[in-house]
Design a protein around this motif. Sequence first.
Motif, PDB file in Angstrom:
ATOM      1  N   ILE A  48       0.888  -1.166   0.000  1.00 42.41           N
ATOM      2  CA  ILE A  48       0.000   0.000   0.000  1.00 42.41           C
ATOM      3  C   ILE A  48       0.921   1.210   0.000  1.00 42.41           C
ATOM      4  O   ILE A  48       1.705   1.391   0.939  1.00 42.41           O
ATOM      5  CB  ILE A  48      -0.924   0.022   1.230  1.00 42.41           C
ATOM      6  N   ARG A  49       0.863   2.002  -1.075  1.00 40.53           N
ATOM      7  CA  ARG A  49       1.786   3.122  -1.191  1.00 40.53           C
ATOM      8  C   ARG A  49       1.164   4.287  -1.931  1.00 40.53           C
ATOM      9  O   ARG A  49       0.031   4.205  -2.398  1.00 40.53           O
ATOM     10  CB  ARG A  49       3.072   2.684  -1.869  1.00 40.53           C
ATOM     11  N   ILE A 104      -7.635   1.668  -5.606  1.00 41.06           N
ATOM     12  CA  ILE A 104      -7.397   2.954  -4.956  1.00 41.06           C
ATOM     13  C   ILE A 104      -8.141   2.936  -3.629  1.00 41.06           C
ATOM     14  O   ILE A 104      -9.343   2.719  -3.602  1.00 41.06           O
ATOM     15  CB  ILE A 104      -7.903   4.122  -5.824  1.00 41.06           C
ATOM     16  N   VAL A 105      -7.422   3.144  -2.538  1.00 41.63           N
ATOM     17  CA  VAL A 105      -8.053   3.111  -1.217  1.00 41.63           C
ATOM     18  C   VAL A 105      -8.099   4.482  -0.547  1.00 41.63           C
ATOM     19  O   VAL A 105      -8.576   4.591   0.585  1.00 41.63           O
ATOM     20  CB  VAL A 105      -7.375   2.083  -0.282  1.00 41.63           C
ATOM     21  N   GLY A 106      -7.623   5.522  -1.225  1.00 41.97           N
ATOM     22  CA  GLY A 106      -7.707   6.858  -0.643  1.00 41.97           C
ATOM     23  C   GLY A 106      -6.946   7.884  -1.445  1.00 41.97           C
ATOM     24  O   GLY A 106      -6.319   7.579  -2.461  1.00 41.97           O
ATOM     25  N   THR A 107      -7.017   9.127  -0.969  1.00 43.70           N
ATOM     26  CA  THR A 107      -6.283  10.232  -1.577  1.00 43.70           C
ATOM     27  C   THR A 107      -5.657  11.074  -0.480  1.00 43.70           C
ATOM     28  O   THR A 107      -6.142  11.105   0.659  1.00 43.70           O
ATOM     29  CB  THR A 107      -7.194  11.141  -2.427  1.00 43.70           C
ATOM     30  N   TYR A 108      -4.579  11.774  -0.849  1.00 44.16           N
ATOM     31  CA  TYR A 108      -3.886  12.659   0.079  1.00 44.16           C
ATOM     32  C   TYR A 108      -3.465  13.910  -0.667  1.00 44.16           C
ATOM     33  O   TYR A 108      -2.794  13.833  -1.695  1.00 44.16           O
ATOM     34  CB  TYR A 108      -2.665  11.955   0.672  1.00 44.16           C
ATOM     35  N   ASN A 109      -3.902  15.069  -0.165  1.00 39.66           N
ATOM     36  CA  ASN A 109      -3.533  16.351  -0.740  1.00 39.66           C
ATOM     37  C   ASN A 109      -2.708  17.090   0.311  1.00 39.66           C
ATOM     38  O   ASN A 109      -3.256  17.575   1.298  1.00 39.66           O
ATOM     39  CB  ASN A 109      -4.783  17.146  -1.110  1.00 39.66           C
ATOM     40  N   VAL A 136      -8.580  -0.626   3.632  1.00 38.65           N
ATOM     41  CA  VAL A 136      -7.195  -0.746   4.107  1.00 38.65           C
ATOM     42  C   VAL A 136      -7.087  -1.941   5.045  1.00 38.65           C
ATOM     43  O   VAL A 136      -6.153  -2.743   4.940  1.00 38.65           O
ATOM     44  CB  VAL A 136      -6.748   0.558   4.813  1.00 38.65           C
ATOM     45  N   ASP A 137      -8.062  -2.098   5.941  1.00 37.64           N
ATOM     46  CA  ASP A 137      -8.055  -3.242   6.856  1.00 37.64           C
ATOM     47  C   ASP A 137      -8.141  -4.554   6.087  1.00 37.64           C
ATOM     48  O   ASP A 137      -7.445  -5.523   6.410  1.00 37.64           O
ATOM     49  CB  ASP A 137      -9.215  -3.143   7.849  1.00 37.64           C
ATOM     50  N   TYR A 138      -8.996  -4.582   5.062  1.00 43.12           N
ATOM     51  CA  TYR A 138      -9.133  -5.794   4.243  1.00 43.12           C
ATOM     52  C   TYR A 138      -7.796  -6.163   3.596  1.00 43.12           C
ATOM     53  O   TYR A 138      -7.366  -7.312   3.664  1.00 43.12           O
ATOM     54  CB  TYR A 138     -10.202  -5.579   3.170  1.00 43.12           C
ATOM     55  N   GLN A 172       1.491  -4.751   2.749  1.00 45.27           N
ATOM     56  CA  GLN A 172       2.311  -4.001   3.692  1.00 45.27           C
ATOM     57  C   GLN A 172       2.269  -2.519   3.335  1.00 45.27           C
ATOM     58  O   GLN A 172       2.632  -2.152   2.226  1.00 45.27           O
ATOM     59  CB  GLN A 172       3.763  -4.480   3.620  1.00 45.27           C
ATOM     60  N   PRO A 173       1.827  -1.634   4.234  1.00 45.19           N
ATOM     61  CA  PRO A 173       1.855  -0.203   3.929  1.00 45.19           C
ATOM     62  C   PRO A 173       3.276   0.357   4.013  1.00 45.19           C
ATOM     63  O   PRO A 173       4.085  -0.105   4.829  1.00 45.19           O
ATOM     64  CB  PRO A 173       0.957   0.416   4.995  1.00 45.19           C
TER      65      PRO A 173
END
Length: 97
Positions: A4-5, A35-40, A57-59, A66-67
């Motif tokens: 996960i990156r 895609i599990v999220g976004t970051y600005n 993310v938990d799944y 591995q994040p």
Amino acid sequence: MLRIRLQRHGSTHAPIYRIVVCERTSPRDGRFVEIVGTYNPSPSGKAVALAVKLDRVDYWTKCGAQPSETVRSLIKRARKEAAAAAAATPAAEPAAA
């Protein structure tokens, strides 16, 4: 092996990142599974700084993904924000009969 990156998008001096699940060997901006999220990092106006689907993310972590270090800190921050939002929302009052 899954990872996960962050995946970089946006313009030259205004990056926006996607939090993705991908193969460890794929390029930074290459193929991904989900895609599990976004970051600005520099939101302006009503733009949301961090949006993470914590259930997904938990799944994926249960499936062995591995994040990265940065994503691990972003997930921790998202969990704190979700807990604070849940605590700030008052419970529904029972209706008077």
